[in-house]
Design an enzyme around this catalytic site. Structure first.
Site, PDB file in Angstrom:
ATOM      1  N   PRO A  10       4.198  39.470  50.493  1.00 31.82           N
ATOM      2  CA  PRO A  10       4.188  39.827  51.913  1.00 31.82           C
ATOM      3  C   PRO A  10       5.555  39.783  52.589  1.00 31.82           C
ATOM      4  CG  PRO A  10       3.215  37.671  51.544  1.00 31.82           C
ATOM      5  CD  PRO A  10       3.382  38.296  50.194  1.00 31.82           C
ATOM      6  N   ASN A  11       5.756  40.789  53.414  1.00 37.67           N
ATOM      7  CA  ASN A  11       6.925  40.950  54.298  1.00 37.67           C
ATOM      8  C   ASN A  11       8.197  41.381  53.572  1.00 37.67           C
ATOM      9  OD1 ASN A  11       5.576  40.201  56.781  1.00 37.67           O
ATOM     10  ND2 ASN A  11       5.499  38.132  55.947  1.00 37.67           N
ATOM     11  N   ARG A  18      15.573  43.117  58.957  1.00 37.40           N
ATOM     12  CA  ARG A  18      15.542  41.972  59.879  1.00 37.40           C
ATOM     13  C   ARG A  18      16.015  40.717  59.161  1.00 37.40           C
ATOM     14  NH1 ARG A  18       9.470  43.228  61.887  1.00 37.40           N
ATOM     15  NH2 ARG A  18       9.820  45.462  61.773  1.00 37.40           N
ATOM     16  N   TYR A  23      18.006  36.854  54.485  1.00 42.69           N
ATOM     17  CA  TYR A  23      17.558  37.653  53.343  1.00 42.69           C
ATOM     18  C   TYR A  23      18.518  38.775  52.937  1.00 42.69           C
ATOM     19  CZ  TYR A  23      13.200  35.164  54.184  1.00 42.69           C
ATOM     20  OH  TYR A  23      12.268  34.177  54.347  1.00 42.69           O
ATOM     21  N   ASN A  74       8.004  37.628  43.101  1.00 46.92           N
ATOM     22  CA  ASN A  74       8.413  37.043  44.372  1.00 46.92           C
ATOM     23  C   ASN A  74       7.179  37.113  45.269  1.00 46.92           C
ATOM     24  OD1 ASN A  74       9.367  36.212  46.816  1.00 46.92           O
ATOM     25  ND2 ASN A  74      11.235  37.472  46.760  1.00 46.92           N
ATOM     26  N   ALA A  77       5.600  34.154  51.037  1.00 44.75           N
ATOM     27  CA  ALA A  77       5.017  32.911  51.570  1.00 44.75           C
ATOM     28  C   ALA A  77       3.759  32.480  50.817  1.00 44.75           C
ATOM     29  CB  ALA A  77       4.717  33.078  53.057  1.00 44.75           C
ATOM     30  N   HIS A  80       3.728  29.320  48.550  1.00 47.67           N
ATOM     31  CA  HIS A  80       3.560  27.946  49.031  1.00 47.67           C
ATOM     32  C   HIS A  80       2.100  27.613  49.361  1.00 47.67           C
ATOM     33  CE1 HIS A  80       7.787  28.680  49.335  1.00 47.67           C
ATOM     34  NE2 HIS A  80       7.629  29.568  50.301  1.00 47.67           N
ATOM     35  N   ASP A  87      -4.092  30.847  39.930  1.00 52.04           N
ATOM     36  CA  ASP A  87      -5.205  31.030  38.983  1.00 52.04           C
ATOM     37  C   ASP A  87      -5.158  32.410  38.331  1.00 52.04           C
ATOM     38  OD1 ASP A  87      -6.148  28.493  39.517  1.00 52.04           O
ATOM     39  OD2 ASP A  87      -7.766  29.156  40.849  1.00 52.04           O
ATOM     40  N   GLU A  98       9.186  33.037  38.388  1.00 48.12           N
ATOM     41  CA  GLU A  98       9.116  32.957  39.854  1.00 48.12           C
ATOM     42  C   GLU A  98      10.497  33.285  40.420  1.00 48.12           C
ATOM     43  OE1 GLU A  98       7.942  29.121  41.285  1.00 48.12           O
ATOM     44  OE2 GLU A  98       8.410  29.625  43.371  1.00 48.12           O
ATOM     45  N   HIS A 100      12.884  34.047  44.062  1.00 47.47           N
ATOM     46  CA  HIS A 100      13.080  34.054  45.513  1.00 47.47           C
ATOM     47  C   HIS A 100      14.506  34.474  45.818  1.00 47.47           C
ATOM     48  CE1 HIS A 100       9.259  32.126  46.093  1.00 47.47           C
ATOM     49  NE2 HIS A 100       9.583  31.290  45.127  1.00 47.47           N
ATOM     50  N   LEU A 101      14.652  35.220  46.888  1.00 41.71           N
ATOM     51  CA  LEU A 101      15.991  35.596  47.354  1.00 41.71           C
ATOM     52  C   LEU A 101      16.738  34.359  47.859  1.00 41.71           C
ATOM     53  CD1 LEU A 101      14.541  38.569  49.268  1.00 41.71           C
ATOM     54  CD2 LEU A 101      16.369  38.885  47.607  1.00 41.71           C
ATOM     55  N   SER A 102      16.046  33.566  48.670  1.00 40.51           N
ATOM     56  CA  SER A 102      16.677  32.393  49.279  1.00 40.51           C
ATOM     57  C   SER A 102      16.448  31.162  48.403  1.00 40.51           C
ATOM     58  CB  SER A 102      16.079  32.158  50.675  1.00 40.51           C
ATOM     59  OG  SER A 102      14.677  31.913  50.581  1.00 40.51           O
ATOM     60  N   ARG A 107      15.621  24.954  52.334  1.00 44.87           N
ATOM     61  CA  ARG A 107      15.006  25.411  53.593  1.00 44.87           C
ATOM     62  C   ARG A 107      13.957  24.402  54.080  1.00 44.87           C
ATOM     63  NH1 ARG A 107      13.459  31.565  53.214  1.00 44.87           N
ATOM     64  NH2 ARG A 107      13.385  31.225  55.471  1.00 44.87           N
ATOM     65  N   ARG A 111       8.502  24.950  52.358  1.00 44.44           N
ATOM     66  CA  ARG A 111       8.865  25.930  51.316  1.00 44.44           C
ATOM     67  C   ARG A 111       9.212  25.253  49.985  1.00 44.44           C
ATOM     68  NH1 ARG A 111       9.387  30.824  54.250  1.00 44.44           N
ATOM     69  NH2 ARG A 111      10.093  30.407  56.363  1.00 44.44           N
TER      70      ARG A 111
HETATM   71  O1  CA2 Z   1      13.344  33.796  49.557  1.00 43.77           O
HETATM   72  C1  CA2 Z   1      12.366  34.474  49.223  1.00 43.77           C
HETATM   73  O2  CA2 Z   1      12.437  35.431  48.461  1.00 43.77           O
HETATM   74  C2  CA2 Z   1      10.994  34.148  49.845  1.00 43.77           C
HETATM   75  O3  CA2 Z   1       9.990  34.404  48.866  1.00 43.77           O
HETATM   76  C3  CA2 Z   1      10.829  35.081  51.027  1.00 43.77           C
HETATM   77  C4  CA2 Z   1       9.568  34.811  51.842  1.00 43.77           C
HETATM   78  C5  CA2 Z   1       9.471  33.336  52.205  1.00 43.77           C
HETATM   79  O4  CA2 Z   1       8.246  33.086  52.877  1.00 43.77           O
HETATM   80  C6  CA2 Z   1       9.584  32.437  50.992  1.00 43.77           C
HETATM   81  O5  CA2 Z   1       9.537  31.101  51.419  1.00 43.77           O
HETATM   82  C7  CA2 Z   1      10.883  32.698  50.263  1.00 43.77           C
HETATM   83  C8  CA2 Z   1       9.576  35.627  53.134  1.00 43.77           C
HETATM   84  C9  CA2 Z   1       9.787  37.079  52.942  1.00 43.77           C
HETATM   85  C10 CA2 Z   1      10.023  37.678  54.297  1.00 43.77           C
HETATM   86  O6  CA2 Z   1      10.931  38.720  54.144  1.00 43.77           O
HETATM   87  C11 CA2 Z   1      11.495  39.205  55.257  1.00 43.77           C
HETATM   88  C12 CA2 Z   1      12.548  40.058  55.080  1.00 43.77           C
HETATM   89  C13 CA2 Z   1      13.184  40.577  56.162  1.00 43.77           C
HETATM   90  C14 CA2 Z   1      12.756  40.260  57.459  1.00 43.77           C
HETATM   91  C15 CA2 Z   1      11.697  39.418  57.618  1.00 43.77           C
HETATM   92  C16 CA2 Z   1      11.055  38.892  56.519  1.00 43.77           C
END
Ligand code: CA2
Length: 147
Positions: A10-11, A18, A23, A74, A77, A80, A87, A98, A100-102, A107, A111
């Site tokens: 998601p997202n 954004r 990110y 990836n 959210a 978490h 499963d 697994e 993640h970008l961040s 954080r 997370r």
């Molecule tokens: O760091 C990552 O890749 C995450 O999986 C990104 C998730 C976050 O909930 C995880 O804790 C770590 C959030 C992705 C949201 O991506 C956005 C990108 C641009 C603007 C807003 C959200």
């Protein structure tokens, strides 16, 4: 030919539009292009997908059995929160990395918990878009060692 599925949750479709301070400025389409170049260099097939829906992620994971040799995930959210995703990954018996970008450990505390880590062969986080290339390299290395 070895086939690897990269699945985004998601997202992540908002990448590059954004919160660039968290990110980065690279879009998901840019990342897919980078991954396709890397996959070609590694001589592996690549499927690349994104969905905002937990159920669709689970359906795609189920469909990966017999179609792909490994999953790079990836889960956003859902990482978490989702025992259902954990499963599903367990059920398909494919190696999972697994991603993640961040750096989720630098954080918010919520997370730091990951249900995906419990079933993954390894975790890559904190390297931004480059993490996708690192994950592809790591999956190919893992599959070669396991062969
Ligand atoms: O760091 C990552 O890749 C995450 O999986 C990104 C998730 C976050 O909930 C995880 O804790 C770590 C959030 C992705 C949201 O991506 C956005 C990108 C641009 C603007 C807003 C959200």
């Amino acid at each position: 030919m070895t086939s690897i599925l990269i699945l985004n949750g998601p997202n992540l479709n908002l990448l590059g539009t954004r919160q660039p301070q968290v990110y980065g400025t690279t879009t998901l389409a840019d990342i897919e292009t980078m991954c396709r170049v890397r996959a070609k260099a590694l001589s592996v097939d690549l499927a690349f997908d994104q969905t905002n829906s937990e159920g669709a992620l689970i359906d795609t994971i189920h469909a990966a059995r017999g179609a792909h040799d490994g999953i790079i995930l990836n889960a956003g959210a859902y990482t978490h929160t989702s025992i259902a995703l954990m499963d599903a990954l367990t059920s398909v018996e494919l190696p999972v990395i697994e991603l993640h970008l961040s750096n989720i450990h630098a954080r918010e505390t919520f997370r730091h918990q990951s249900y995906i880590s419990k079933v993954a062969v390894g975790v890559i986080c904190g390297f931004g878009a480059q993490g996708y290339e690192l994950a592809l390299d790591a999956m190919v290395g893992h599959l070669e060692r396991a062969a």
